[in-house]
Design a protein around this motif. Sequence first.
Motif, PDB file in Angstrom:
ATOM      1  N   GLU A  25      -9.996  41.449 -37.280  1.00  0.00           N
ATOM      2  CA  GLU A  25      -8.656  41.374 -37.856  1.00  0.00           C
ATOM      3  C   GLU A  25      -7.899  40.216 -37.240  1.00  0.00           C
ATOM      4  O   GLU A  25      -8.192  39.778 -36.119  1.00  0.00           O
ATOM      5  CB  GLU A  25      -7.881  42.679 -37.692  1.00  0.00           C
ATOM      6  N   GLN A  26      -6.939  39.722 -37.998  1.00  0.00           N
ATOM      7  CA  GLN A  26      -6.108  38.601 -37.574  1.00  0.00           C
ATOM      8  C   GLN A  26      -4.654  38.952 -37.796  1.00  0.00           C
ATOM      9  O   GLN A  26      -4.271  39.407 -38.880  1.00  0.00           O
ATOM     10  CB  GLN A  26      -6.472  37.346 -38.373  1.00  0.00           C
ATOM     11  N   HIS A  27      -3.830  38.756 -36.753  1.00  0.00           N
ATOM     12  CA  HIS A  27      -2.390  38.963 -36.873  1.00  0.00           C
ATOM     13  C   HIS A  27      -1.741  37.621 -37.230  1.00  0.00           C
ATOM     14  O   HIS A  27      -1.911  36.632 -36.523  1.00  0.00           O
ATOM     15  CB  HIS A  27      -1.808  39.502 -35.567  1.00  0.00           C
ATOM     16  N   VAL A  28      -1.025  37.587 -38.332  1.00  0.00           N
ATOM     17  CA  VAL A  28      -0.432  36.354 -38.851  1.00  0.00           C
ATOM     18  C   VAL A  28       1.076  36.432 -38.707  1.00  0.00           C
ATOM     19  O   VAL A  28       1.723  37.264 -39.343  1.00  0.00           O
ATOM     20  CB  VAL A  28      -0.811  36.146 -40.331  1.00  0.00           C
ATOM     21  N   ALA A  29       1.647  35.571 -37.868  1.00  0.00           N
ATOM     22  CA  ALA A  29       3.092  35.568 -37.656  1.00  0.00           C
ATOM     23  C   ALA A  29       3.772  34.616 -38.631  1.00  0.00           C
ATOM     24  O   ALA A  29       3.195  33.597 -39.026  1.00  0.00           O
ATOM     25  CB  ALA A  29       3.405  35.152 -36.218  1.00  0.00           C
ATOM     26  N   PRO A  30       4.997  34.903 -39.048  1.00  0.00           N
ATOM     27  CA  PRO A  30       5.727  33.989 -39.942  1.00  0.00           C
ATOM     28  C   PRO A  30       5.870  32.603 -39.323  1.00  0.00           C
ATOM     29  O   PRO A  30       6.144  32.478 -38.130  1.00  0.00           O
ATOM     30  CB  PRO A  30       7.094  34.660 -40.090  1.00  0.00           C
ATOM     31  N   ASP A  31       5.673  31.561 -40.154  1.00  0.00           N
ATOM     32  CA  ASP A  31       5.793  30.205 -39.619  1.00  0.00           C
ATOM     33  C   ASP A  31       6.559  29.254 -40.540  1.00  0.00           C
ATOM     34  O   ASP A  31       6.693  28.077 -40.243  1.00  0.00           O
ATOM     35  CB  ASP A  31       4.420  29.617 -39.302  1.00  0.00           C
ATOM     36  N   GLY A  32       7.060  29.745 -41.678  1.00  0.00           N
ATOM     37  CA  GLY A  32       7.924  28.918 -42.508  1.00  0.00           C
ATOM     38  C   GLY A  32       7.223  27.844 -43.316  1.00  0.00           C
ATOM     39  O   GLY A  32       7.863  26.881 -43.735  1.00  0.00           O
ATOM     40  N   VAL A  33       5.896  28.003 -43.549  1.00  0.00           N
ATOM     41  CA  VAL A  33       5.161  26.992 -44.306  1.00  0.00           C
ATOM     42  C   VAL A  33       4.341  27.644 -45.414  1.00  0.00           C
ATOM     43  O   VAL A  33       4.175  28.866 -45.452  1.00  0.00           O
ATOM     44  CB  VAL A  33       4.217  26.174 -43.389  1.00  0.00           C
ATOM     45  N   LEU A  34       3.829  26.809 -46.321  1.00  0.00           N
ATOM     46  CA  LEU A  34       2.914  27.253 -47.370  1.00  0.00           C
ATOM     47  C   LEU A  34       1.605  26.486 -47.237  1.00  0.00           C
ATOM     48  O   LEU A  34       1.589  25.328 -46.821  1.00  0.00           O
ATOM     49  CB  LEU A  34       3.488  27.005 -48.761  1.00  0.00           C
ATOM     50  N   ASP A  35       0.512  27.145 -47.640  1.00  0.00           N
ATOM     51  CA  ASP A  35      -0.802  26.528 -47.558  1.00  0.00           C
ATOM     52  C   ASP A  35      -1.554  26.682 -48.869  1.00  0.00           C
ATOM     53  O   ASP A  35      -1.435  27.701 -49.559  1.00  0.00           O
ATOM     54  CB  ASP A  35      -1.639  27.196 -46.453  1.00  0.00           C
ATOM     55  N   LEU A 217      10.207  40.367 -36.513  1.00  0.00           N
ATOM     56  CA  LEU A 217       9.338  39.520 -37.314  1.00  0.00           C
ATOM     57  C   LEU A 217       7.879  39.952 -37.282  1.00  0.00           C
ATOM     58  O   LEU A 217       7.142  39.731 -38.255  1.00  0.00           O
ATOM     59  CB  LEU A 217       9.435  38.060 -36.848  1.00  0.00           C
ATOM     60  N   THR A 218       7.458  40.559 -36.167  1.00  0.00           N
ATOM     61  CA  THR A 218       6.028  40.836 -36.012  1.00  0.00           C
ATOM     62  C   THR A 218       5.697  42.275 -35.647  1.00  0.00           C
ATOM     63  O   THR A 218       4.523  42.664 -35.724  1.00  0.00           O
ATOM     64  CB  THR A 218       5.424  39.930 -34.917  1.00  0.00           C
ATOM     65  N   GLY A 219       6.689  43.052 -35.217  1.00  0.00           N
ATOM     66  CA  GLY A 219       6.396  44.398 -34.748  1.00  0.00           C
ATOM     67  C   GLY A 219       5.744  44.422 -33.381  1.00  0.00           C
ATOM     68  O   GLY A 219       5.254  45.473 -32.950  1.00  0.00           O
ATOM     69  N   ARG A 220       5.748  43.313 -32.681  1.00  0.00           N
ATOM     70  CA  ARG A 220       5.090  43.209 -31.384  1.00  0.00           C
ATOM     71  C   ARG A 220       6.040  42.590 -30.368  1.00  0.00           C
ATOM     72  O   ARG A 220       7.071  42.022 -30.716  1.00  0.00           O
ATOM     73  CB  ARG A 220       3.812  42.366 -31.496  1.00  0.00           C
ATOM     74  N   THR A 221       5.705  42.698 -29.086  1.00  0.00           N
ATOM     75  CA  THR A 221       6.515  42.126 -28.020  1.00  0.00           C
ATOM     76  C   THR A 221       6.050  40.702 -27.722  1.00  0.00           C
ATOM     77  O   THR A 221       4.928  40.321 -28.071  1.00  0.00           O
ATOM     78  CB  THR A 221       6.390  42.957 -26.738  1.00  0.00           C
ATOM     79  N   PRO A 222       6.887  39.899 -27.032  1.00  0.00           N
ATOM     80  CA  PRO A 222       6.447  38.554 -26.643  1.00  0.00           C
ATOM     81  C   PRO A 222       5.167  38.576 -25.819  1.00  0.00           C
ATOM     82  O   PRO A 222       4.305  37.710 -25.988  1.00  0.00           O
ATOM     83  CB  PRO A 222       7.637  38.024 -25.833  1.00  0.00           C
ATOM     84  N   SER A 223       5.019  39.553 -24.943  1.00  0.00           N
ATOM     85  CA  SER A 223       3.813  39.625 -24.118  1.00  0.00           C
ATOM     86  C   SER A 223       2.572  39.882 -24.964  1.00  0.00           C
ATOM     87  O   SER A 223       1.507  39.311 -24.720  1.00  0.00           O
ATOM     88  CB  SER A 223       3.960  40.727 -23.067  1.00  0.00           C
ATOM     89  N   GLU A 224       2.706  40.730 -25.970  1.00  0.00           N
ATOM     90  CA  GLU A 224       1.576  40.999 -26.859  1.00  0.00           C
ATOM     91  C   GLU A 224       1.221  39.757 -27.674  1.00  0.00           C
ATOM     92  O   GLU A 224       0.043  39.440 -27.867  1.00  0.00           O
ATOM     93  CB  GLU A 224       1.912  42.166 -27.788  1.00  0.00           C
ATOM     94  N   LEU A 225       2.246  39.044 -28.131  1.00  0.00           N
ATOM     95  CA  LEU A 225       1.996  37.843 -28.917  1.00  0.00           C
ATOM     96  C   LEU A 225       1.407  36.715 -28.079  1.00  0.00           C
ATOM     97  O   LEU A 225       0.701  35.853 -28.598  1.00  0.00           O
ATOM     98  CB  LEU A 225       3.294  37.364 -29.561  1.00  0.00           C
ATOM     99  N   ALA A 226       1.678  36.726 -26.775  1.00  0.00           N
ATOM    100  CA  ALA A 226       1.177  35.673 -25.912  1.00  0.00           C
ATOM    101  C   ALA A 226      -0.352  35.632 -25.856  1.00  0.00           C
ATOM    102  O   ALA A 226      -0.931  34.616 -25.498  1.00  0.00           O
ATOM    103  CB  ALA A 226       1.729  35.852 -24.490  1.00  0.00           C
ATOM    104  N   ALA A 227      -0.973  36.739 -26.282  1.00  0.00           N
ATOM    105  CA  ALA A 227      -2.444  36.765 -26.306  1.00  0.00           C
ATOM    106  C   ALA A 227      -3.009  35.834 -27.367  1.00  0.00           C
ATOM    107  O   ALA A 227      -4.185  35.494 -27.335  1.00  0.00           O
ATOM    108  CB  ALA A 227      -2.934  38.192 -26.543  1.00  0.00           C
ATOM    109  N   GLY A 228      -2.182  35.450 -28.337  1.00  0.00           N
ATOM    110  CA  GLY A 228      -2.640  34.509 -29.343  1.00  0.00           C
ATOM    111  C   GLY A 228      -2.300  34.947 -30.751  1.00  0.00           C
ATOM    112  O   GLY A 228      -2.356  36.122 -31.064  1.00  0.00           O
ATOM    113  N   THR A 229      -1.946  33.964 -31.580  1.00  0.00           N
ATOM    114  CA  THR A 229      -1.698  34.199 -32.998  1.00  0.00           C
ATOM    115  C   THR A 229      -2.041  32.941 -33.759  1.00  0.00           C
ATOM    116  O   THR A 229      -2.283  31.903 -33.156  1.00  0.00           O
ATOM    117  CB  THR A 229      -0.237  34.599 -33.250  1.00  0.00           C
TER     118      THR A 229
END
Length: 233
Positions: A25-35, A217-229
Amino acid sequence: MTSYSAWKSAHTGATLWRSVARGHEQHVAPDGVLDLMWHRDRLVVAGPDSRSMTVATQPGAVTWGLRLPPGVAHALFGVPVDELTGQRVELSLLVPARNLPDRAVDSDPPGALERVYRALWAQTEPDPARLRLAASVDHAARAGVSVTASAVMHDIPERSLQRLCRNVFGYGPKSLMQIHRFQRALRLVHGGMSPSAAAAAAGYFDHPHFARECRRLTGRTPSELAAGTGRNP
């Protein structure tokens, strides 16, 4: 988790990227772009995200994409981008197949993405002035400029700025600024800065402010997100 690499496309400033899934699984955080992406044997338009997404993946699966410059998606696909917010839409639903190159994609995804992009650009001929305005509004949002100040800077009413942002970015200028601020703090955390220091450098009032926005925005804490996104479909 994914590995991620990016480099500039030779055409109109789009960024070509490749993502290789490392887990299920991959957690995708908002980044304000389109692909524009080649994903699971399909050409897909990835709309802007307003909240984090969790996507099932297969380890080793490869996704190729072109990250589109500000304003380009609205010009190429002919729809207000807020209609694509939070969506992954097959390109064939937005653009008639007869308007796309017919060469095989799976043998050369990056080349095919370039050909499709060039073909769409040639057909639509985006207005350079509109693209410059979109880029300037995006730059102001990245710099943390307020909605009122951005409207004055661009000599347009706030209501017109709101409409412009929904059309070309998928959400209003305040949301765009918040997402860029969040991504700026996240990059600093990934670079080794503490969450508190990153929050201050990115323009948050304090670390709790950053933490609240992370959860929103993500339902996660900064420490959890620091693992990578990363950005993936």
